[in-house]
Scaffold this motif. Structure first.
Motif, PDB file in Angstrom:
ATOM      1  N   ASP A   5      43.835  -9.025-104.633  1.00  0.00           N
ATOM      2  CA  ASP A   5      42.943 -10.057-104.243  1.00  0.00           C
ATOM      3  C   ASP A   5      42.351  -9.591-102.841  1.00  0.00           C
ATOM      4  O   ASP A   5      42.849  -9.300-101.788  1.00  0.00           O
ATOM      5  N   ASN A   6      40.887  -9.881-102.762  1.00  0.00           N
ATOM      6  CA  ASN A   6      40.005 -10.129-102.113  1.00  0.00           C
ATOM      7  C   ASN A   6      39.527  -9.237-101.047  1.00  0.00           C
ATOM      8  O   ASN A   6      39.586  -8.175 -99.508  1.00  0.00           O
ATOM      9  N   LEU A   7      39.021  -7.447-102.078  1.00  0.00           N
ATOM     10  CA  LEU A   7      38.916  -6.448-101.100  1.00  0.00           C
ATOM     11  C   LEU A   7      37.389  -6.667-100.209  1.00  0.00           C
ATOM     12  O   LEU A   7      36.912  -6.742-101.198  1.00  0.00           O
ATOM     13  N   SER A   8      37.452  -6.431 -99.169  1.00  0.00           N
ATOM     14  CA  SER A   8      35.617  -6.040 -98.868  1.00  0.00           C
ATOM     15  C   SER A   8      35.361  -5.125 -98.941  1.00  0.00           C
ATOM     16  O   SER A   8      35.519  -4.314 -99.162  1.00  0.00           O
ATOM     17  N   LYS A   9      34.041  -4.853 -99.318  1.00  0.00           N
ATOM     18  CA  LYS A   9      33.189  -3.640 -98.837  1.00  0.00           C
ATOM     19  C   LYS A   9      33.593  -2.370 -98.123  1.00  0.00           C
ATOM     20  O   LYS A   9      33.236  -1.838 -98.529  1.00  0.00           O
ATOM     21  N   SER A  10      33.823  -3.018 -96.483  1.00  0.00           N
ATOM     22  CA  SER A  10      34.336  -2.248 -95.646  1.00  0.00           C
ATOM     23  C   SER A  10      35.186  -1.431 -96.306  1.00  0.00           C
ATOM     24  O   SER A  10      35.571  -0.198 -95.594  1.00  0.00           O
ATOM     25  N   GLU A  11      36.441  -2.100 -97.113  1.00  0.00           N
ATOM     26  CA  GLU A  11      37.827  -1.063 -97.352  1.00  0.00           C
ATOM     27  C   GLU A  11      37.236  -0.380 -98.166  1.00  0.00           C
ATOM     28  O   GLU A  11      37.998   0.978 -98.215  1.00  0.00           O
ATOM     29  N   THR A  12      36.690  -0.934 -98.947  1.00  0.00           N
ATOM     30  CA  THR A  12      36.768  -0.190-100.005  1.00  0.00           C
ATOM     31  C   THR A  12      35.591   1.073 -99.928  1.00  0.00           C
ATOM     32  O   THR A  12      35.977   2.676-100.351  1.00  0.00           O
ATOM     33  N   ASP A  13      34.937   1.422 -99.201  1.00  0.00           N
ATOM     34  CA  ASP A  13      33.764   2.037 -98.259  1.00  0.00           C
ATOM     35  C   ASP A  13      34.577   2.734 -97.771  1.00  0.00           C
ATOM     36  O   ASP A  13      34.800   3.912 -98.095  1.00  0.00           O
ATOM     37  N   ALA A  14      35.503   2.678 -97.008  1.00  0.00           N
ATOM     38  CA  ALA A  14      36.032   3.798 -96.478  1.00  0.00           C
ATOM     39  C   ALA A  14      36.959   4.368 -97.038  1.00  0.00           C
ATOM     40  O   ALA A  14      37.789   5.026 -97.088  1.00  0.00           O
TER      41      ALA A  14
ATOM     42  N   LEU B 116      34.106  16.226-106.120  1.00  0.00           N
ATOM     43  CA  LEU B 116      33.146  14.113-105.820  1.00  0.00           C
ATOM     44  C   LEU B 116      32.404  14.733-104.170  1.00  0.00           C
ATOM     45  O   LEU B 116      33.137  15.378-103.367  1.00  0.00           O
ATOM     46  N   VAL B 117      31.226  14.580-104.587  1.00  0.00           N
ATOM     47  CA  VAL B 117      30.900  15.000-103.513  1.00  0.00           C
ATOM     48  C   VAL B 117      30.303  13.517-102.810  1.00  0.00           C
ATOM     49  O   VAL B 117      29.555  13.903-101.132  1.00  0.00           O
ATOM     50  N   GLN B 118      29.559  12.015-103.594  1.00  0.00           N
ATOM     51  CA  GLN B 118      29.334  10.817-103.228  1.00  0.00           C
ATOM     52  C   GLN B 118      30.311   9.900-103.464  1.00  0.00           C
ATOM     53  O   GLN B 118      30.219   9.731-104.785  1.00  0.00           O
ATOM     54  N   ALA B 119      30.807   9.210-102.082  1.00  0.00           N
ATOM     55  CA  ALA B 119      30.769   7.906-103.176  1.00  0.00           C
ATOM     56  C   ALA B 119      29.217   6.254-103.418  1.00  0.00           C
ATOM     57  O   ALA B 119      28.285   7.005-102.650  1.00  0.00           O
ATOM     58  N   VAL B 120      29.530   6.525-104.554  1.00  0.00           N
ATOM     59  CA  VAL B 120      28.237   5.744-105.374  1.00  0.00           C
ATOM     60  C   VAL B 120      28.432   3.971-104.963  1.00  0.00           C
ATOM     61  O   VAL B 120      27.705   3.588-104.793  1.00  0.00           O
ATOM     62  N   GLU B 121      29.551   3.618-105.783  1.00  0.00           N
ATOM     63  CA  GLU B 121      30.037   1.848-105.946  1.00  0.00           C
ATOM     64  C   GLU B 121      30.989   1.387-105.965  1.00  0.00           C
ATOM     65  O   GLU B 121      32.178   2.714-106.664  1.00  0.00           O
TER      66      GLU B 121
ATOM     67  N   MET C 205      36.809   5.575-100.110  1.00  0.00           N
ATOM     68  CA  MET C 205      36.177   6.084-100.881  1.00  0.00           C
ATOM     69  C   MET C 205      35.578   7.424-100.232  1.00  0.00           C
ATOM     70  O   MET C 205      35.754   8.107-100.647  1.00  0.00           O
ATOM     71  N   GLN C 206      35.516   7.236 -98.570  1.00  0.00           N
ATOM     72  CA  GLN C 206      34.337   7.764 -97.944  1.00  0.00           C
ATOM     73  C   GLN C 206      36.224   9.112 -97.669  1.00  0.00           C
ATOM     74  O   GLN C 206      36.004  10.411 -97.571  1.00  0.00           O
ATOM     75  N   LYS C 207      37.017   8.359 -97.620  1.00  0.00           N
ATOM     76  CA  LYS C 207      38.120   9.368 -97.699  1.00  0.00           C
ATOM     77  C   LYS C 207      38.271  10.444 -98.602  1.00  0.00           C
ATOM     78  O   LYS C 207      38.786  11.443 -98.108  1.00  0.00           O
ATOM     79  N   ILE C 208      37.876   9.631 -99.518  1.00  0.00           N
ATOM     80  CA  ILE C 208      38.777  10.018-100.915  1.00  0.00           C
ATOM     81  C   ILE C 208      37.610  11.616-100.670  1.00  0.00           C
ATOM     82  O   ILE C 208      38.136  13.057-101.125  1.00  0.00           O
ATOM     83  N   VAL C 209      36.514  11.261-100.706  1.00  0.00           N
ATOM     84  CA  VAL C 209      35.054  12.526-101.036  1.00  0.00           C
ATOM     85  C   VAL C 209      35.326  13.519 -99.378  1.00  0.00           C
ATOM     86  O   VAL C 209      35.745  14.846 -99.406  1.00  0.00           O
TER      87      VAL C 209
ATOM     88  N   VAL D  56      33.402   4.236-108.150  1.00  0.00           N
ATOM     89  CA  VAL D  56      32.367   5.227-108.654  1.00  0.00           C
ATOM     90  C   VAL D  56      31.847   6.421-107.113  1.00  0.00           C
ATOM     91  O   VAL D  56      31.551   6.328-106.391  1.00  0.00           O
ATOM     92  N   PHE D  57      31.899   7.773-108.363  1.00  0.00           N
ATOM     93  CA  PHE D  57      31.548   8.849-107.385  1.00  0.00           C
ATOM     94  C   PHE D  57      30.848   9.825-107.824  1.00  0.00           C
ATOM     95  O   PHE D  57      30.425   9.529-108.788  1.00  0.00           O
ATOM     96  N   LYS D  58      29.762  10.651-107.483  1.00  0.00           N
ATOM     97  CA  LYS D  58      29.010  11.941-108.273  1.00  0.00           C
ATOM     98  C   LYS D  58      30.138  12.905-107.510  1.00  0.00           C
ATOM     99  O   LYS D  58      31.094  13.458-106.350  1.00  0.00           O
ATOM    100  N   ASN D  59      30.187  14.013-108.523  1.00  0.00           N
ATOM    101  CA  ASN D  59      30.535  15.225-108.137  1.00  0.00           C
ATOM    102  C   ASN D  59      29.303  16.894-108.138  1.00  0.00           C
ATOM    103  O   ASN D  59      28.287  15.477-108.051  1.00  0.00           O
ATOM    104  N   ALA D  60      29.355  17.001-107.530  1.00  0.00           N
ATOM    105  CA  ALA D  60      28.724  18.606-107.168  1.00  0.00           C
ATOM    106  C   ALA D  60      27.718  18.940-108.000  1.00  0.00           C
ATOM    107  O   ALA D  60      26.432  18.595-108.191  1.00  0.00           O
TER     108      ALA D  60
END
Length: 64
Positions: free
Chosen positions: A26-35, A53-58, A37-41, A8-12
């Motif tokens: 299976d077993n994705l960690s929060k740090s893996e998904t956060d990283a 897309l300007v912000q990773a939300v969750e 998402m930050q790369k996508i932004v 989930v992201f927020k756009n401009a």
């Protein structure tokens, strides 16, 4: 049951946008998904009607 990962992201414009990935590992960690998402932004590879897309939300796993 089908499992998917929703990023989930927020756009401009401030709207929420979701990227859905089917059958995530299976077993994705929060740090893996956060990283990821930050790369996508940072890569700025997706544009929406409301702008880039300007912000990773969750990240969340959905079972259906």
């Amino acid at each position: 049951m089908e499992k998917s990962l929703q990023l989930v992201f927020k756009n401009a414009a401030g709207s929420t946008k979701i990227i859905t990935i089917s059958n995530p590992k299976d077993n994705l960690s929060k740090s893996e998904t956060d990283a990821a998402m930050q790369k996508i932004v940072a890569a700025n590879i997706f544009s929406t009607v409301g702008g880039d897309l300007v912000q990773a939300v969750e990240a969340r796993v959905v079972n259906r």
